[in-house]
Design an enzyme around this catalytic site. Sequence first.
Site, PDB file in Angstrom:
ATOM      1  N   HIS A 255       0.827  -1.199   0.000  1.00 17.82           N
ATOM      2  CA  HIS A 255       0.000   0.000   0.000  1.00 17.82           C
ATOM      3  C   HIS A 255       0.867   1.256   0.000  1.00 17.82           C
ATOM      4  O   HIS A 255       0.477   2.284  -0.544  1.00 17.82           O
ATOM      5  CB  HIS A 255      -0.898   0.023   1.241  1.00 17.82           C
ATOM      6  CG  HIS A 255      -1.976  -1.013   1.230  1.00 17.82           C
ATOM      7  ND1 HIS A 255      -1.801  -2.267   1.733  1.00 17.82           N
ATOM      8  CD2 HIS A 255      -3.240  -0.959   0.762  1.00 17.82           C
ATOM      9  CE1 HIS A 255      -2.925  -2.952   1.581  1.00 17.82           C
ATOM     10  NE2 HIS A 255      -3.797  -2.183   0.994  1.00 17.82           N
ATOM     11  N   ASP A 328      -4.461  -5.901  -8.213  1.00 14.06           N
ATOM     12  CA  ASP A 328      -4.802  -5.362  -6.905  1.00 14.06           C
ATOM     13  C   ASP A 328      -5.118  -3.879  -7.125  1.00 14.06           C
ATOM     14  O   ASP A 328      -5.010  -3.366  -8.245  1.00 14.06           O
ATOM     15  CB  ASP A 328      -3.650  -5.575  -5.920  1.00 14.06           C
ATOM     16  CG  ASP A 328      -4.110  -5.559  -4.465  1.00 14.06           C
ATOM     17  OD1 ASP A 328      -5.216  -5.052  -4.184  1.00 14.06           O
ATOM     18  OD2 ASP A 328      -3.374  -6.054  -3.598  1.00 14.06           O
TER      19      ASP A 328
END
Length: 432
Positions: A255, A328
């Site tokens: 992230h 993702d």
Amino acid sequence: MVAGCAGSGSASVPAESRASAASPASSEAAGNTARTAESTAGTTAGSTAPAGVEETLAKMSVEEKVGQLFMPVLYGQAADTVSGENQARFGVGTPAKMIAKYRPGGVILFPWAQNVKNVRQVVALTNGLQKASPRIPLLIGADQENGRVSRLAPLVTKMPGASVIGSTGDPSLARKAAKVTGTELRALGITLDFAPVADVNLNPRNPVIGPRAYGSDPRKVAPMVAAAVKGFHDAGVGAAAKHFPGHGDTTVDSHSGLPVIKHSRSQWERLDAPPFAAAIGEKVDMVMSAHVVMPRLDPSGDPATLSKPILTGLLRQKLGFDGVVSTDALDMEGVRKKYGDGEVAVRAVLAGADVLLMPPDYPKAYEAVLSAVRSGRISEERLDQSVRRLLKLKAARGILQRAPVADPAKAEKVLRSAEHRKVASLITGKAR
């Protein structure tokens, strides 16, 4: 990460997994699993053409086909909710207008996008979103792994997470848990769960996988993943195994950074591949990529999400997967460091992705892919491959020719039912 991504690059392996890696028997078993999956090429999700797929594809414009590749987050509690966030991101005020403008293939729900308030609200939202897409029903997804990643809490039954289920040593419990969750999602009008996690948690310092994985031994994780796929299918919900080629041996969270994993090809085949091969053997609908660099699998320095040697070479050709490949979340720093938000979307498609999940600048990504198709950089044949896979997935889940309509009264009876809570208690009682 969206549907739950992982972390970064150390190649450390816990004692249990080092023992597994050193075992010829485990290596042979993993290799056999991979070879079995490889031999199933052409029999995985999307390998045959259900009724309506080719007819639908033939009627679509290039703009509609490009739209099918995208799965954004839309903001608000209802399809007609006016939101400044929607206006800023898409140039229109409501989810319904965004769908009419861009015709995405699906959407993903999140509480932080104000999509999840109560059962009746979620049912009204999913029904409203489907109504806004009359020609081709939407895939409506959620990131409901259970445990640490539970985007629909507290509406759904509180099921144990993967590590708890893995500790029981009983794959039938993974199937039961997935069936409960899938049944509740379907009652809400959600047709795809971004689960199960197929990563093997090889690094105890992993900041993003950890208890989201079924364990640290690929021989034990693989049957759990396979059973979970069966459970979601028992409930009529699509499953997405993640995060390919494996996010278990990392110390960086993708992230916020770009993890590097230094597994060799043989280590990958032994440690990372078996759960994905097992999922493919159960005709998993979707495989999600990881924003991790594996330089010994692809020396380019690109993350797996943008790597043709990984998504096409390993996933498609080696493991024989012909279902849908999703990135993702494209708003994660692990995939945004090297290229702009438009170029990332194009490169993901060229690498082998079919779904572009949560692009941070949707208009830029959409226009970039559309321009790449018009210029020939992405061939129309390549575009059709992705759209065909998506249409086959929708057909397999019974939503291609008619959108599901959720019933709020039924959903209230199904969610958190006594029967479902009993399954959760059973698993907890058998956990070690």
